[in-house]
Design a protein around this motif. Structure first.
Motif, PDB file in Angstrom:
ATOM      1  N   LYS A 283      -0.638  -7.510 -13.466  1.00  0.00           N
ATOM      2  CA  LYS A 283      -1.989  -7.130 -13.054  1.00  0.00           C
ATOM      3  C   LYS A 283      -2.006  -7.009 -11.530  1.00  0.00           C
ATOM      4  N   SER A 284      -1.636  -5.824 -11.060  1.00  0.00           N
ATOM      5  CA  SER A 284      -1.606  -5.549  -9.621  1.00  0.00           C
ATOM      6  C   SER A 284      -1.857  -4.059  -9.424  1.00  0.00           C
ATOM      7  N   PRO A 285      -2.197  -3.633  -8.216  1.00  0.00           N
ATOM      8  CA  PRO A 285      -2.528  -2.220  -7.988  1.00  0.00           C
ATOM      9  C   PRO A 285      -1.461  -1.229  -8.433  1.00  0.00           C
ATOM     10  N   ILE A 286      -0.175  -1.564  -8.268  1.00  0.00           N
ATOM     11  CA  ILE A 286       0.876  -0.584  -8.574  1.00  0.00           C
ATOM     12  C   ILE A 286       0.969  -0.271 -10.065  1.00  0.00           C
TER      13      ILE A 286
ATOM     14  N   LYS B 105       0.808  -1.218   0.000  1.00  0.00           N
ATOM     15  CA  LYS B 105       0.000   0.000   0.000  1.00  0.00           C
ATOM     16  C   LYS B 105       0.843   1.271   0.000  1.00  0.00           C
ATOM     17  N   ASP B 106       1.866   1.332   0.849  1.00  0.00           N
ATOM     18  CA  ASP B 106       2.685   2.544   0.943  1.00  0.00           C
ATOM     19  C   ASP B 106       3.342   2.884  -0.397  1.00  0.00           C
ATOM     20  N   THR B 107       3.887   1.874  -1.055  1.00  0.00           N
ATOM     21  CA  THR B 107       4.571   2.106  -2.327  1.00  0.00           C
ATOM     22  C   THR B 107       3.584   2.455  -3.428  1.00  0.00           C
ATOM     23  N   VAL B 108       2.455   1.759  -3.451  1.00  0.00           N
ATOM     24  CA  VAL B 108       1.411   2.048  -4.456  1.00  0.00           C
ATOM     25  C   VAL B 108       0.906   3.478  -4.290  1.00  0.00           C
ATOM     26  N   ASP B 109       0.609   3.868  -3.057  1.00  0.00           N
ATOM     27  CA  ASP B 109       0.088   5.218  -2.795  1.00  0.00           C
ATOM     28  C   ASP B 109       1.095   6.289  -3.196  1.00  0.00           C
ATOM     29  N   SER B 110       2.369   6.053  -2.901  1.00  0.00           N
ATOM     30  CA  SER B 110       3.406   7.033  -3.242  1.00  0.00           C
ATOM     31  C   SER B 110       3.560   7.180  -4.752  1.00  0.00           C
ATOM     32  N   LEU B 111       3.513   6.056  -5.462  1.00  0.00           N
ATOM     33  CA  LEU B 111       3.637   6.123  -6.913  1.00  0.00           C
ATOM     34  C   LEU B 111       2.423   6.829  -7.523  1.00  0.00           C
TER      35      LEU B 111
END
Length: 282
Positions: A216-219, A192-198
């Protein structure tokens, strides 16, 4: 393996489930092992339900979310030795352990090289060469890969920074602009932290790069370029060397290609940085 309490709980609640929840449950009963290696996006597409529905389902069975669900499945459905390493069995001797782990690590490098998109790599290289600022995000085990990326790029004269603290990642991301590059590193693609930052970096106008094992992933929703690895890892084996080797394979190719494009400037900086740390060695 433990008793399959999670699956038993799903069966006991089945009659109270909504139509969508029953669809999720049916898919779980048929694919309990495969799900352990799926991102939430892959599960969502395969089951033909939303990611939000999956998270709600997990909470309905008293779990915090999809990652905890996978963790519980791994405990209950996979042999304990396989949670240490997918190829290892309890009766393996030292020689067999050495050979199996070596083969698995070599396979990760080979498979990563096969799946890595040259077009995506070219886009990422050109973005790095044109950028005024490069910030790299990774938490947990991926933080070490982010740190290695910073080290490599600094060696060839590219100014960059790596962040493992989620607050600093977000503050960094909102300070980026169209002349910046943000690199998010997450094996699962669901950190979550990395996805949100990106996502924040992309919103700020930066060119975004994701290094992940799951297309196929959130990031990947927030990435202008996706650099894929190919390694197998259960949730209980998170941060394993096999996935790390795959990430470092991508990073080494990335760094080397950028260095070659920079030509004499990169080679001059390699010499300067090598001389700068020479007094630190006996």
């Amino acid at each position: 393996m433990q008793d399959k309490q999670c699956l038993l709980k799903i069966r006991s609640l089945y009659s109270s489930f909504s139509k969508i929840e029953k669809k999720i449950a049916d898919y779980i009963f048929l694919h309990e092992i495969e799900i352990i290696y799926m991102s939430i996006t892959e599960f969502s597409e395969n089951c033909e339900v939303s990611e939000t529905s999956i998270v709600r389902f997990c909470r309905k069975i008293n779990l915090k979310g999809y990652q905890e669900f996978k963790l519980v499945l791994a405990r209950e459905c996979v042999n304990p030795q396989e949670n240490l390493h997918e190829k290892i069995h309890g009766d393996d001797n030292i020689e067999e352990i050495i050979n199996k782990i070596t083969v698995a690590n070599i396979e990760a490098i080979k498979n990563t090289s096969k799946i890595l998109s040259t077009a995506a790599m070219e886009k990422a290289i050109n973005a790095i060469l044109a950028a005024d600022r490069i910030d790299i995000y990774g938490v947990g085990a991926s933080a070490f890969t982010a740190g290695d990326a910073k080290y490599k790029f600094m060696r060839i004269g590219i100014k960059c920074e790596s962040f493992s603290d989620p607050h600093l990642q977000n503050m960094s991301a909102v300070n980026l602009d169209s002349k910046s590059v943000a690199i998010g590193i997450s094996f699962s693609g669901s950190t979550k932290d990395t996805v949100d930052s990106l996502a924040l970096a992309k919103k700020a106008g930066a060119f975004t790069i994701a290094i992940t094992n799951y297309e196929k992933s959130p990031i990947t929703k927030y990435a202008n370029a996706i650099l894929l690895t190919s390694a197998e890892e259960t949730p209980l084996r998170s941060g394993a060397l096999t996935s790390k080797i795959a990430q470092l394979q991508v990073l080494d190719i990335f760094y080397t290609a950028v260095a070659i494009k920079r030509g004499d400037l990169a080679f001059d900086m390699l010499n300067k940085t090598a001389e700068a740390v020479l007094p630190k060695l006996y």
